[in-house]
Design a protein around this motif. Structure first.
Motif, mmCIF file in Angstrom:
data_model
loop_
_atom_site.group_PDB
_atom_site.id
_atom_site.type_symbol
_atom_site.label_atom_id
_atom_site.label_comp_id
_atom_site.label_asym_id
_atom_site.label_seq_id
_atom_site.Cartn_x
_atom_site.Cartn_y
_atom_site.Cartn_z
ATOM 1 N N ILE A 129 0.964 -1.143 -0.076
ATOM 2 C CA ILE A 129 0.068 -0.199 0.043
ATOM 3 C C ILE A 129 0.867 1.202 -0.031
ATOM 4 O O ILE A 129 1.740 1.382 0.830
ATOM 5 C CB ILE A 129 -0.919 0.075 1.234
ATOM 6 C CG1 ILE A 129 -1.738 -1.151 1.396
ATOM 7 C CG2 ILE A 129 -1.904 1.300 1.409
ATOM 8 C CD1 ILE A 129 -2.927 -1.301 0.403
ATOM 9 N N PHE A 130 0.725 2.000 -1.051
ATOM 10 C CA PHE A 130 1.589 3.120 -1.292
ATOM 11 C C PHE A 130 0.571 4.402 -1.357
ATOM 12 O O PHE A 130 -0.351 4.581 -1.610
ATOM 13 C CB PHE A 130 2.491 3.087 -2.074
ATOM 14 C CG PHE A 130 2.172 3.178 -3.672
ATOM 15 C CD1 PHE A 130 2.385 4.561 -4.188
ATOM 16 C CD2 PHE A 130 1.370 2.482 -4.213
ATOM 17 C CE1 PHE A 130 1.896 4.709 -5.607
ATOM 18 C CE2 PHE A 130 0.793 2.293 -5.607
ATOM 19 C CZ PHE A 130 1.127 3.749 -6.280
ATOM 20 N N ARG A 131 1.231 5.626 -0.982
ATOM 21 C CA ARG A 131 0.821 6.943 -1.082
ATOM 22 C C ARG A 131 0.755 7.458 -2.671
ATOM 23 O O ARG A 131 1.613 7.929 -3.173
ATOM 24 C CB ARG A 131 1.222 7.967 -0.240
ATOM 25 C CG ARG A 131 1.274 7.801 1.290
ATOM 26 C CD ARG A 131 1.853 8.806 1.995
ATOM 27 N NE ARG A 131 1.985 8.542 3.433
ATOM 28 C CZ ARG A 131 3.041 7.926 4.042
ATOM 29 N NH1 ARG A 131 4.254 7.347 3.133
ATOM 30 N NH2 ARG A 131 2.927 7.439 5.148
ATOM 31 N N ILE A 178 -3.837 9.240 -2.349
ATOM 32 C CA ILE A 178 -4.806 8.074 -2.065
ATOM 33 C C ILE A 178 -4.147 6.940 -1.941
ATOM 34 O O ILE A 178 -3.238 6.586 -2.684
ATOM 35 C CB ILE A 178 -5.807 8.137 -2.995
ATOM 36 C CG1 ILE A 178 -7.195 7.267 -2.810
ATOM 37 C CG2 ILE A 178 -5.574 7.539 -4.280
ATOM 38 C CD1 ILE A 178 -8.218 7.232 -3.508
ATOM 39 N N PRO A 179 -4.250 6.259 -0.846
ATOM 40 C CA PRO A 179 -3.509 4.710 -0.751
ATOM 41 C C PRO A 179 -4.073 3.742 -1.802
ATOM 42 O O PRO A 179 -5.168 3.738 -2.032
ATOM 43 C CB PRO A 179 -4.235 4.532 0.659
ATOM 44 C CG PRO A 179 -4.714 5.781 1.625
ATOM 45 C CD PRO A 179 -5.385 6.392 0.270
ATOM 46 N N GLU A 180 -3.175 3.507 -2.494
ATOM 47 C CA GLU A 180 -3.244 2.494 -3.574
ATOM 48 C C GLU A 180 -2.817 1.153 -3.243
ATOM 49 O O GLU A 180 -1.493 1.138 -2.710
ATOM 50 C CB GLU A 180 -2.904 2.890 -4.726
ATOM 51 C CG GLU A 180 -3.001 2.112 -6.067
ATOM 52 C CD GLU A 180 -4.564 1.788 -6.319
ATOM 53 O OE1 GLU A 180 -4.501 0.858 -6.799
ATOM 54 O OE2 GLU A 180 -5.293 2.361 -6.087
ATOM 55 N N ALA A 181 -3.291 0.083 -3.829
ATOM 56 C CA ALA A 181 -2.719 -1.256 -3.426
ATOM 57 C C ALA A 181 -2.007 -1.570 -4.547
ATOM 58 O O ALA A 181 -2.338 -1.366 -5.931
ATOM 59 C CB ALA A 181 -3.690 -2.349 -3.219
ATOM 60 N N HIS A 182 -0.740 -1.996 -4.816
ATOM 61 C CA HIS A 182 0.090 -2.415 -5.834
ATOM 62 C C HIS A 182 0.959 -3.693 -5.593
ATOM 63 O O HIS A 182 1.286 -4.109 -4.603
ATOM 64 C CB HIS A 182 1.317 -1.010 -6.082
ATOM 65 C CG HIS A 182 2.049 -1.395 -7.172
ATOM 66 N ND1 HIS A 182 1.333 -1.412 -8.504
ATOM 67 C CD2 HIS A 182 3.398 -1.380 -7.208
ATOM 68 C CE1 HIS A 182 2.436 -1.306 -9.438
ATOM 69 N NE2 HIS A 182 3.418 -1.424 -8.636
#
Length: 184
Positions: A81-83, A104-108
């Motif tokens: 999870i990154f900004r 927005i926190p994004e799953a990668h």
């Protein structure tokens, strides 16, 4: 760099070999150069090769399954999870500004081999695009990029929005708009 020859007789290895791709490094390079796009069936990772496109989830899950077929346990499939912000992802800057969000926190998904990150999402993907904004990461299995990843991401967002003025549904819509920005 970490590499191995594709020796397995199983389906994914055979599919790469038919494309005259005979090593893991060649497979990573090939996948990295495929366009970004969602596949017609999220559960069939071979569609990355059939449809010649994929997302961070499908591309890295396919590569992890290739490593499993060739008994290379050191290849780890990661969920981070990154900004996601206008600096590390310039295409979403306008959407974030529209909703007055810094990020927005994004799953990668990506691979980790001997503690080194490999991002094969797009031809210009690099760990430098997100590693400094990484909030957390866990190791997962290929099947977990389907439902588990979405649930994990939504649970994270649920906690994050407690300090924001958005509902989970609203944040998810903003996130989908950001993902659409990436495809344009």
């Amino acid at each position: 760099m970490f590499d191995f020859i594709l020796i397995s007789e199983k389906s994914i290895s055979k599919k790469f070999q038919k494309l005259e791709i005979n090593s893991f490094s060649e497979a990573m390079k090939f996948i990295k150069n495929l366009p970004y796009g969602r596949n017609s069936n999220r559960e069939n990772f071979l569609l990355v090769l059939n449809e010649m496109k994929g997302t961070c989830s499908s591309k890295h899950a396919l590569l992890k399954k290739l490593a499993i077929e060739n008994q290379k346990a050191e290849v780890k499939l990661m969920l981070g999870i990154f900004r996601m912000n206008g600096k590390n992802t310039p295409k979403i800057k306008n959407t974030l500004n529209e909703f007055n969000l810094d990020y927005i926190p994004e799953a990668h998904n990506y691979l980790k081999i001997h503690n080194q990150i490999f991002d094969c999402t797009t031809s210009n993907s690099s760990e430098l695009n997100f590693v400094n904004d990484l909030i957390l990461e866990i190791e997962i299995q290929p099947s977990q990029v389907i439902d588990f990843k979405v649930e994990f991401h939504k649970n994270f967002l649920n906690d994050w929005i407690k300090s924001k003025s958005f509902s989970l549904e609203e944040i998810w819509i903003i996130r989908e708009k950001c993902i659409a920005d990436l495809s344009s």
